[in-house]
Design an enzyme around this catalytic site. Structure first.
Site, PDB file in Angstrom:
ATOM      1  N   SER A 265       2.119  -6.193   7.293  1.00 59.04           N
ATOM      2  CA  SER A 265       0.648  -6.217   7.357  1.00 59.04           C
ATOM      3  C   SER A 265       0.073  -6.960   6.150  1.00 59.04           C
ATOM      4  O   SER A 265      -0.933  -7.667   6.260  1.00 59.04           O
ATOM      5  CB  SER A 265       0.099  -4.786   7.370  1.00 59.04           C
ATOM      6  OG  SER A 265       0.614  -4.082   8.472  1.00 59.04           O
ATOM      7  N   ALA A 266       0.711  -6.791   4.989  1.00 69.21           N
ATOM      8  CA  ALA A 266       0.259  -7.479   3.777  1.00 69.21           C
ATOM      9  C   ALA A 266       0.342  -8.990   3.982  1.00 69.21           C
ATOM     10  O   ALA A 266      -0.589  -9.730   3.645  1.00 69.21           O
ATOM     11  CB  ALA A 266       1.119  -7.053   2.585  1.00 69.21           C
TER      12      ALA A 266
ATOM     13  N   ASP B 154      -2.994  -1.349   9.227  1.00 69.97           N
ATOM     14  CA  ASP B 154      -3.079  -1.390   7.760  1.00 69.97           C
ATOM     15  C   ASP B 154      -3.680  -2.693   7.230  1.00 69.97           C
ATOM     16  O   ASP B 154      -3.911  -2.817   6.028  1.00 69.97           O
ATOM     17  CB  ASP B 154      -1.665  -1.277   7.151  1.00 69.97           C
ATOM     18  CG  ASP B 154      -1.016   0.068   7.437  1.00 69.97           C
ATOM     19  OD1 ASP B 154      -1.733   1.068   7.500  1.00 69.97           O
ATOM     20  OD2 ASP B 154       0.226   0.089   7.570  1.00 69.97           O
TER      21      ASP B 154
ATOM     22  N   PRO C 172       9.162  -4.101   0.262  1.00 70.23           N
ATOM     23  CA  PRO C 172      10.289  -3.812   1.140  1.00 70.23           C
ATOM     24  C   PRO C 172       9.948  -4.025   2.624  1.00 70.23           C
ATOM     25  O   PRO C 172       8.822  -3.800   3.046  1.00 70.23           O
ATOM     26  CB  PRO C 172      10.615  -2.340   0.868  1.00 70.23           C
ATOM     27  CG  PRO C 172       9.462  -1.787   0.119  1.00 70.23           C
ATOM     28  CD  PRO C 172       8.783  -2.930  -0.556  1.00 70.23           C
ATOM     29  N   VAL C 173      10.954  -4.475   3.370  1.00 72.53           N
ATOM     30  CA  VAL C 173      10.783  -4.715   4.807  1.00 72.53           C
ATOM     31  C   VAL C 173      11.003  -3.383   5.531  1.00 72.53           C
ATOM     32  O   VAL C 173      11.989  -2.696   5.273  1.00 72.53           O
ATOM     33  CB  VAL C 173      11.798  -5.775   5.288  1.00 72.53           C
ATOM     34  CG1 VAL C 173      11.711  -5.978   6.793  1.00 72.53           C
ATOM     35  CG2 VAL C 173      11.568  -7.097   4.548  1.00 72.53           C
TER      36      VAL C 173
ATOM     37  N   LYS D 247       0.846  -1.202   0.000  1.00 70.87           N
ATOM     38  CA  LYS D 247       0.000   0.000   0.000  1.00 70.87           C
ATOM     39  C   LYS D 247       0.877   1.247   0.000  1.00 70.87           C
ATOM     40  O   LYS D 247       2.023   1.230   0.476  1.00 70.87           O
ATOM     41  CB  LYS D 247      -0.957   0.032   1.195  1.00 70.87           C
ATOM     42  CG  LYS D 247      -0.308   0.154   2.593  1.00 70.87           C
ATOM     43  CD  LYS D 247      -0.014   1.568   3.044  1.00 70.87           C
ATOM     44  CE  LYS D 247       0.850   1.574   4.307  1.00 70.87           C
ATOM     45  NZ  LYS D 247       1.442   2.828   4.689  1.00 70.87           N
TER      46      LYS D 247
ATOM     47  N   MET E 263       5.493   0.524   3.398  1.00 70.68           N
ATOM     48  CA  MET E 263       4.537   0.029   2.396  1.00 70.68           C
ATOM     49  C   MET E 263       3.716  -1.131   2.941  1.00 70.68           C
ATOM     50  O   MET E 263       3.052  -1.842   2.175  1.00 70.68           O
ATOM     51  CB  MET E 263       5.266  -0.379   1.117  1.00 70.68           C
ATOM     52  CG  MET E 263       6.040   0.783   0.511  1.00 70.68           C
ATOM     53  SD  MET E 263       6.712   0.410  -1.103  1.00 70.68           S
ATOM     54  CE  MET E 263       5.296   0.767  -2.149  1.00 70.68           C
ATOM     55  N   ALA E 264       3.755  -1.321   4.253  1.00 72.09           N
ATOM     56  CA  ALA E 264       2.909  -2.302   4.955  1.00 72.09           C
ATOM     57  C   ALA E 264       3.198  -3.748   4.567  1.00 72.09           C
ATOM     58  O   ALA E 264       2.295  -4.573   4.501  1.00 72.09           O
ATOM     59  CB  ALA E 264       1.419  -1.975   4.748  1.00 72.09           C
ATOM     60  N   GLY E 265       4.476  -4.064   4.321  1.00 71.49           N
ATOM     61  CA  GLY E 265       4.836  -5.430   3.935  1.00 71.49           C
ATOM     62  C   GLY E 265       4.429  -6.468   4.974  1.00 71.49           C
ATOM     63  O   GLY E 265       3.848  -7.500   4.627  1.00 71.49           O
TER      64      GLY E 265
HETATM   65  O1  C5P Z   1      -0.922  -0.844  13.903  1.00 79.95           O
HETATM   66  P1  C5P Z   1       0.498  -1.246  13.799  1.00 79.95           P
HETATM   67  O2  C5P Z   1       0.850  -2.362  14.744  1.00 79.95           O
HETATM   68  O3  C5P Z   1       0.926  -1.548  12.402  1.00 79.95           O
HETATM   69  O4  C5P Z   1       1.359   0.021  14.261  1.00 79.95           O
HETATM   70  C1  C5P Z   1       2.730  -0.044  14.550  1.00 79.95           C
HETATM   71  C2  C5P Z   1       3.109   1.088  15.490  1.00 79.95           C
HETATM   72  O5  C5P Z   1       2.964   2.356  14.839  1.00 79.95           O
HETATM   73  C3  C5P Z   1       2.236   1.191  16.727  1.00 79.95           C
HETATM   74  O6  C5P Z   1       2.761   0.414  17.772  1.00 79.95           O
HETATM   75  C4  C5P Z   1       2.274   2.669  17.058  1.00 79.95           C
HETATM   76  O7  C5P Z   1       3.452   2.982  17.781  1.00 79.95           O
HETATM   77  C5  C5P Z   1       2.412   3.333  15.692  1.00 79.95           C
HETATM   78  N1  C5P Z   1       1.102   3.794  15.159  1.00 79.95           N
HETATM   79  C6  C5P Z   1       0.521   4.928  15.705  1.00 79.95           C
HETATM   80  N2  C5P Z   1      -0.681   5.382  15.210  1.00 79.95           N
HETATM   81  C7  C5P Z   1      -1.290   4.728  14.193  1.00 79.95           C
HETATM   82  C8  C5P Z   1      -0.705   3.574  13.628  1.00 79.95           C
HETATM   83  C9  C5P Z   1       0.498   3.132  14.148  1.00 79.95           C
HETATM   84  O8  C5P Z   1       1.067   5.551  16.617  1.00 79.95           O
HETATM   85  N3  C5P Z   1      -2.441   5.182  13.719  1.00 79.95           N
END
Ligand code: C5P
Length: 307
Positions: free
Chosen positions: A114-115, A147, A105-106, A11, A110-112
């Protein structure tokens, strides 16, 4: 016990509005996601003994081959968490071997990860025959990461909440992108923490999706979209990686219609007017010291799908 293969896109965020940090540590977002033609593949092979394993590989891709050393193959892997969550939800007792072929990419913004989690949900649901609906999978996806629901959805969509609520957006057109991958990833958590540090004594307003961006997408107008691209995490990412400013500048000098960081970075994205134009931009970026790899891509594409 059966096997299923799923292809899942990366993404980008066409805009990323970030609000003041919430009590749970997350930030409210107002974003427009676009799924782009850069895909990971996840193969799920069910096993009767209840074990859940993951193995990550890349094929003939030097950049990704170096990066996958940073992908955990233990319980910290988001695809394993996805399989466990689906098992908990459905009561299935089978295990699964997950094989991830990485291209996204890691730690690139780009949400690798999460993808791969979105793909693992779809692949395990098929391999285990658990038959959850797309809507039920989306509910599980939101628990895995901000994501993940969008990567099931794909296309273009507005993201709200902490990114996990996905709603449709009126959009037309297909866009040419150039992605400049950096030598080293950036932690999303670290970039949000830097955002908080930089904004500690400023008023951060509730984020909104800019009208100009929605109008550009409705019209399918690449030039207007280039002007409307925005990312509130830019200052924080550049504070941690000042050299990314040079990369953005080089793409703009090469005539890109717009240039921003993808999500929390460090991947930089450039909008081009045509295939030929994206080739010119890619050429200009390819000799830039800060770029590990330059990739041409198109968007939007569909979300995680069985192949
Ligand atoms: O949701 P996800 O686990 O991918 O997010 C990774 C980190 O990014 C979270 O632990 C948080 O520190 C930060 N984050 C945030 N606000 C968001 C999404 C992510 O602070 N809306």
């Amino acid at each position: 016990m059966s096997q299923a293969n799923v292809r899942v896109p990366a993404k980008i965020n066409l805009c990323l509005g970030v609000g003041p940090v919430r009590d749970d540590g997350y930030h409210p977002l107002a974003t427009v996601y676009q799924a782009v033609d850069l895909h990971d593949e996840v193969r799920a092979t069910a096993r009767e003994d209840g074990e859940i394993t993951v193995a990550v590989h890349s094929e003939l891709d030097v950049r990704v081959a170096g990066e996958i050393a940073f992908v955990p193959e233990d319980d910290d892997n988001l695809a394993i968490k996805a399989a466990r969550l689906l098992r908990e939800r459905t009561g299935v007792t089978a295990g699964v071997d997950l094989a991830i072929r990485k291209v996204i990419p890691v730690a690139g913004g780009m949400a690798g990860g999460s993808a791969d989690a979105a793909a693992a949900l779809v692949a395990c649901n098929e391999a285990w025959g658990t038959g959850l609906s797309r809507a039920a999978l989306e509910t599980l996806a939101a628990r895995l990461g901000s994501d993940v629901p969008f990567l099931l959805h794909g296309g273009n969509a507005i993201g709200g909440g902490r990114g996990e609520t996905v709603s449709p957006v009126l959009a037309r057109g297909s866009y040419h992108w150039v992605f400049a991958m950096a030598h080293e990833g950036l932690s999303t958590k670290a970039v949000f923490a830097e955002f908080d540090r930089l904004n500690a004594h400023r008023t951060v307003r509730s984020p909104e999706v800019p009208d100009a961006l929605l109008a550009a997408l409705r019209a399918g107008d690449a030039e207007a979209l280039g002007d409307a691209l925005s990312n509130d995490l830019t200052e924080a990412a550049l504070s941690l990686r000042p050299e990314l400013g040079d990369t953005l500048g080089i793409g703009l000098q090469a005539g890109a219609l717009g240039a921003i960081l993808s999500g929390s970075g460090p991947t930089a994205l450039f909008l081009a007017a045509s295939e030929q134009h994206s080739l010119d931009i890619a050429f200009a970026l390819s000799s830039t010291a800060g770029c590990a790899d330059v990739v041409q891509s198109r968007g939007p594409v569909t979300g995680a799908r069985l192949t």
